[in-house]
Design a protein around this motif. Structure first.
Motif, PDB file in Angstrom:
ATOM      1  N   PRO A   8       0.949  -1.132   0.024  1.00 30.69           N
ATOM      2  CA  PRO A   8       0.046   0.105   0.170  1.00 30.69           C
ATOM      3  C   PRO A   8       0.735   1.190  -0.115  1.00 30.69           C
ATOM      4  O   PRO A   8       1.751   1.245   0.539  1.00 30.69           O
ATOM      5  CB  PRO A   8      -0.712  -0.197   1.247  1.00 30.69           C
ATOM      6  N   ARG A  30      -4.767  -0.870  -2.231  1.00 31.10           N
ATOM      7  CA  ARG A  30      -5.000  -2.241  -1.507  1.00 31.10           C
ATOM      8  C   ARG A  30      -5.401  -3.531  -2.487  1.00 31.10           C
ATOM      9  O   ARG A  30      -5.662  -3.320  -3.796  1.00 31.10           O
ATOM     10  CB  ARG A  30      -6.118  -2.175  -0.492  1.00 31.10           C
ATOM     11  N   ARG A  31      -5.004  -4.772  -1.979  1.00 31.06           N
ATOM     12  CA  ARG A  31      -5.556  -5.978  -2.579  1.00 31.06           C
ATOM     13  C   ARG A  31      -6.558  -6.470  -2.175  1.00 31.06           C
ATOM     14  O   ARG A  31      -6.844  -6.518  -0.903  1.00 31.06           O
ATOM     15  CB  ARG A  31      -4.493  -6.850  -2.716  1.00 31.06           C
ATOM     16  N   SER A  42      -6.898  -5.907  -7.484  1.00 32.48           N
ATOM     17  CA  SER A  42      -6.132  -4.828  -6.865  1.00 32.48           C
ATOM     18  C   SER A  42      -6.691  -3.426  -6.998  1.00 32.48           C
ATOM     19  O   SER A  42      -7.042  -3.236  -8.280  1.00 32.48           O
ATOM     20  CB  SER A  42      -4.565  -4.867  -7.236  1.00 32.48           C
TER      21      SER A  42
END
Length: 79
Positions: A8, A30-31, A42
């Protein structure tokens, strides 16, 4: 690059597959892990895409794992 290698806040370079030859600069946000019936993806914030869908749009763009592997390159290394 593997999607799990992104951290991140990391800056990335996104090369478009079709159309424009100019790459985009973005920030990995973020994922989102896979859930039943939905693949993992993502979220990358691209400043050029901000406010295209209204004044509250931050330019957050979902990228599949396939797109991250083939289109995204890191601009900086994160430890």
């Amino acid at each position: 690059m593997k999607p799990t290698q992104l951290k991140p806040g990391q800056r990335v370079l996104i090369t478009p597959l079709f159309g424009l030859k100019t790459p985009y600069h973005g920030t990995f946000i973020r994922r989102v892990p896979r859930q039943f019936g939905y693949p993992a993806y993502s979220i990358i914030r691209i400043a050029d895409f901000a406010e295209l869908d209204g004044s509250e749009d931050l330019g957050d763009t979902p990228f599949s794992d396939y797109a991250v592997v083939h289109q995204v390159q890191p601009l900086e290394a994160r430890v």
